[in-house]
Design a protein around this motif. Structure first.
Motif, short mmCIF file in Angstrom:
data_model
loop_
_atom_site.label_atom_id
_atom_site.label_comp_id
_atom_site.label_asym_id
_atom_site.label_seq_id
_atom_site.Cartn_x
_atom_site.Cartn_y
_atom_site.Cartn_z
N VAL A 43 0.84 -1.20 0.00
CA VAL A 43 0.00 0.00 0.00
C VAL A 43 0.88 1.25 0.00
N VAL A 44 1.92 1.23 0.83
CA VAL A 44 2.85 2.37 0.86
C VAL A 44 3.48 2.55 -0.51
N THR A 45 3.89 1.45 -1.12
CA THR A 45 4.50 1.51 -2.46
C THR A 45 3.51 2.07 -3.47
N TRP A 46 2.28 1.57 -3.41
CA TRP A 46 1.27 2.03 -4.37
C TRP A 46 0.93 3.51 -4.16
N THR A 47 0.83 3.94 -2.91
CA THR A 47 0.50 5.35 -2.68
C THR A 47 1.62 6.26 -3.16
N ASP A 48 2.86 5.83 -2.96
CA ASP A 48 3.98 6.61 -3.50
C ASP A 48 3.90 6.70 -5.01
N ARG A 49 3.57 5.59 -5.65
CA ARG A 49 3.46 5.58 -7.10
C ARG A 49 2.29 6.44 -7.56
N VAL A 50 1.18 6.42 -6.84
CA VAL A 50 0.03 7.24 -7.21
C VAL A 50 0.40 8.72 -7.18
N ALA A 51 1.13 9.13 -6.16
CA ALA A 51 1.56 10.53 -6.08
C ALA A 51 2.39 10.91 -7.31
N GLU A 52 3.27 10.00 -7.75
CA GLU A 52 4.07 10.27 -8.95
C GLU A 52 3.17 10.34 -10.19
N LEU A 53 2.21 9.43 -10.28
CA LEU A 53 1.31 9.42 -11.44
C LEU A 53 0.48 10.70 -11.52
N LEU A 54 0.02 11.18 -10.39
CA LEU A 54 -0.78 12.40 -10.40
C LEU A 54 0.03 13.59 -10.87
N GLU A 55 1.28 13.63 -10.48
CA GLU A 55 2.15 14.71 -10.96
C GLU A 55 2.36 14.58 -12.47
N ASP A 56 2.54 13.34 -12.95
CA ASP A 56 2.68 13.11 -14.39
C ASP A 56 1.40 13.54 -15.12
N ALA A 57 0.24 13.26 -14.54
CA ALA A 57 -1.03 13.63 -15.17
C ALA A 57 -1.16 15.16 -15.27
N ARG A 58 -0.75 15.85 -14.22
CA ARG A 58 -0.82 17.32 -14.24
C ARG A 58 0.08 17.89 -15.34
N LYS A 59 1.30 17.34 -15.45
CA LYS A 59 2.24 17.81 -16.48
C LYS A 59 1.70 17.52 -17.88
N ALA A 60 1.13 16.32 -18.06
CA ALA A 60 0.59 15.97 -19.37
C ALA A 60 -0.59 16.87 -19.73
N ARG A 61 -1.43 17.16 -18.77
CA ARG A 61 -2.56 18.07 -19.01
C ARG A 61 -2.08 19.45 -19.41
N ALA A 62 -1.08 19.94 -18.69
CA ALA A 62 -0.56 21.28 -18.98
C ALA A 62 0.05 21.36 -20.38
N SER A 63 0.63 20.26 -20.85
CA SER A 63 1.27 20.25 -22.17
C SER A 63 0.29 19.90 -23.29
N GLY A 64 -0.96 19.56 -22.91
CA GLY A 64 -1.95 19.21 -23.92
C GLY A 64 -1.89 17.76 -24.36
N ASP A 65 -1.13 16.93 -23.68
CA ASP A 65 -1.05 15.50 -24.01
C ASP A 65 -2.14 14.77 -23.21
N TYR A 66 -3.37 14.83 -23.71
CA TYR A 66 -4.50 14.29 -22.97
C TYR A 66 -4.50 12.77 -22.92
N ASP A 67 -3.95 12.14 -23.97
CA ASP A 67 -3.84 10.67 -23.94
C ASP A 67 -3.01 10.23 -22.74
N ALA A 68 -1.85 10.84 -22.57
CA ALA A 68 -0.98 10.49 -21.44
C ALA A 68 -1.65 10.85 -20.12
N ALA A 69 -2.33 11.99 -20.08
CA ALA A 69 -2.97 12.43 -18.84
C ALA A 69 -4.00 11.42 -18.36
N PHE A 70 -4.84 10.94 -19.28
CA PHE A 70 -5.87 9.98 -18.87
C PHE A 70 -5.29 8.60 -18.62
#
Length: 424
Positions: A212-239
């Motif tokens: 669970v700790v491992t997964w939550t750490d990974r989720v935090a990384e994924l959310l940051e990746d989603a924000r960056k992808a959204r900001a750059s207009g890469d909606y495929d990567a964001a979703f």
């Protein structure tokens, strides 16, 4: 519980070996511990260590006993013993055998640094005890070694997490060890499977919390990746990363719900999971809100080119959500998303046609003798080609109505080019 019936069954009726006080022996057994085999000796218990050998003699008319439970082997004296003389965990036993001599047989039980010799009254019962101790002791030893390996892998995973690195390999090693531990608990019919599984469960709970700790750490990384992808207009990567984050949150919730580990640790992890879930919903809400805003722009603007850009932006977002199989708490469900996508495609085609018509009119107004008219007709043709291609890609739309205007604009474009000597 070790009781008078157990002893009587072990040694046979009519023997003074049966005279052991059950109430005295009951406190010697741990919860879940039960007698599996026993043997009696009219002689003493010979106990050997690295530096000396001691013989423990029973009182006159009494016996010494070897009693094997599903956890341990006890050597004790008859009558009303306060405690065993010697006790070994079965996992610590390295050997148990009945050795036949000229005049008598000897039960020999060994650990890494001690041994006990015992002359049984009944060789068959002693043979059964030796066989049980040997088989089940081996199973317990394998289990304990395997669980130690799982704990070691988990400790390495924690160190890896503290170093900011990916602990997946360590976690997988721990999982493999636990899988082997279940095999240790079940592969021999004589093994006390329920007791062994009970020893595995706390380690599994610990590993689940670690995952669970491992997964939550990974989720935090994924959310940051989603924000960056959204900001750059890469909606495929964001979703895509948003869906992965949602899957990991669900897995973490399930693992935590199944866990029986420390309640305070569970509470902290549960709070972390809910915070991450809220963050994920916020990221998804931004993506869908921006798609909805784009739809409003497409509906409200009088500029066909601006409408095309807005509808294309909305299309990219909704199409990315559908391709990623988004089914989160925020935004349309997959079925509603398909209807929304169809509606956006229809509006985008209309906007492309409107932009083409505007360019065609501009070319008509300039006249075919004007040097810019060909550019206007070419732009109109390109708008219509995009509309036609989009209509073919979506079965709910038809491109048939676009054939005539596309042919008409193409003819005007070619004529304007010919007028100015630029036709191929």
């Amino acid at each position: 519980m070790l009781n008078r019936v157990d002893i009587a069954n072990a040694f046979g009726s009519g023997s003074t070996a049966a005279e052991v006080d059950a109430d005295r022996l009951a406190p010697l057994l741990a919860e879940g511990e039960a007698v599996q085999a026993a043997a009696a000796s009219a002689e003493g218990i010979e106990h050997a260590t690295d530096d000396r050998t001691t013989t423990i003699e029973p009182e006159d008319g009494s016996h010494a006993y070897a009693v094997a439970t599903n956890r341990r082997i006890h050597f004790l004296l008859g009558g009303e013993p306060e405690s065993p003389e010697i006790t070994y965990r079965l996992a610590a036993v390295t050997g148990a055998e009945l050795r036949d001599g000229l005049l008598s047989s000897t039960l020999h039980v060994r650990t890494a640094d001690e041994s006990v010799r015992f002359s049984p009254v009944d060789a068959d019962r002693a043979e059964a005890l030796a066989s049980y101790v040997s088989r089940v002791g081996s199973a317990w030893a394998d289990l304990e070694g395997t669980l130690a390996g799982a704990r070691e892998a988990m400790a390495e995973a924690r160190e890896t997490i503290r170093a900011g690195e990916d602990p997946t390999g360590d976690v997988q090693r721990a999982q493999m060890r636990l899988s082997k531990a279940h095999h240790c608990a079940t592969h021999d019919d004589a093994a006390p499977t329920e007791l062994m599984e009970a020893a595995i469960e706390p380690i599994e709970d610990e590993l689940e919390n670690l995952q669970v700790v491992t997964w939550t750490d990974r989720v935090a990384e994924l959310l940051e990746d989603a924000r960056k992808a959204r900001a750059s207009g890469d909606y495929d990567a964001a979703f895509e990363v948003a869906v992965e984050a949602a899957d990991r949150i669900d897995a973490a919730r399930e693992a935590l719900g199944d866990s029986e580990a420390d309640a305070s640790a569970d509470s902290d992890l549960a709070g972390t999971i809910e915070d991450l879930s809220a963050d994920l919903e916020a990221v998804a809400a931004d993506l869908f809100d921006e798609a909805e805003d784009a739809c409003h722009v497409g509906l409200d603007t009088d500029d066909p080119a601006e409408a095309v850009a807005a509808w294309e932006d909305a299309l990219d977002r909704y199409r990315a959500a559908l391709a990623a199989d988004w089914a989160g708490a925020v935004g349309p469900d997959p079925e509603a998303l398909r209807f929304q996508l169809a509606w956006v495609v229809g509006n985008l085609i209309d906007a492309l046609v409107a932009a083409a018509e505007e360019c065609e009119r501009a070319g008509d107004d300039l006249g075919e003798d004007h040097d810019d008219s060909a550019d206007r007709y070419e732009a109109a043709r390109d708008w219509l080609r995009r509309a036609h291609r989009l209509a073919r890609e979506h079965p709910h739309s038809s491109g048939a109505a676009l054939e005539e205007p596309l042919d008409r604009v193409q003819e005007k474009f070619e004529l304007a080019q010919w007028q100015w000597g630029t036709a191929d």
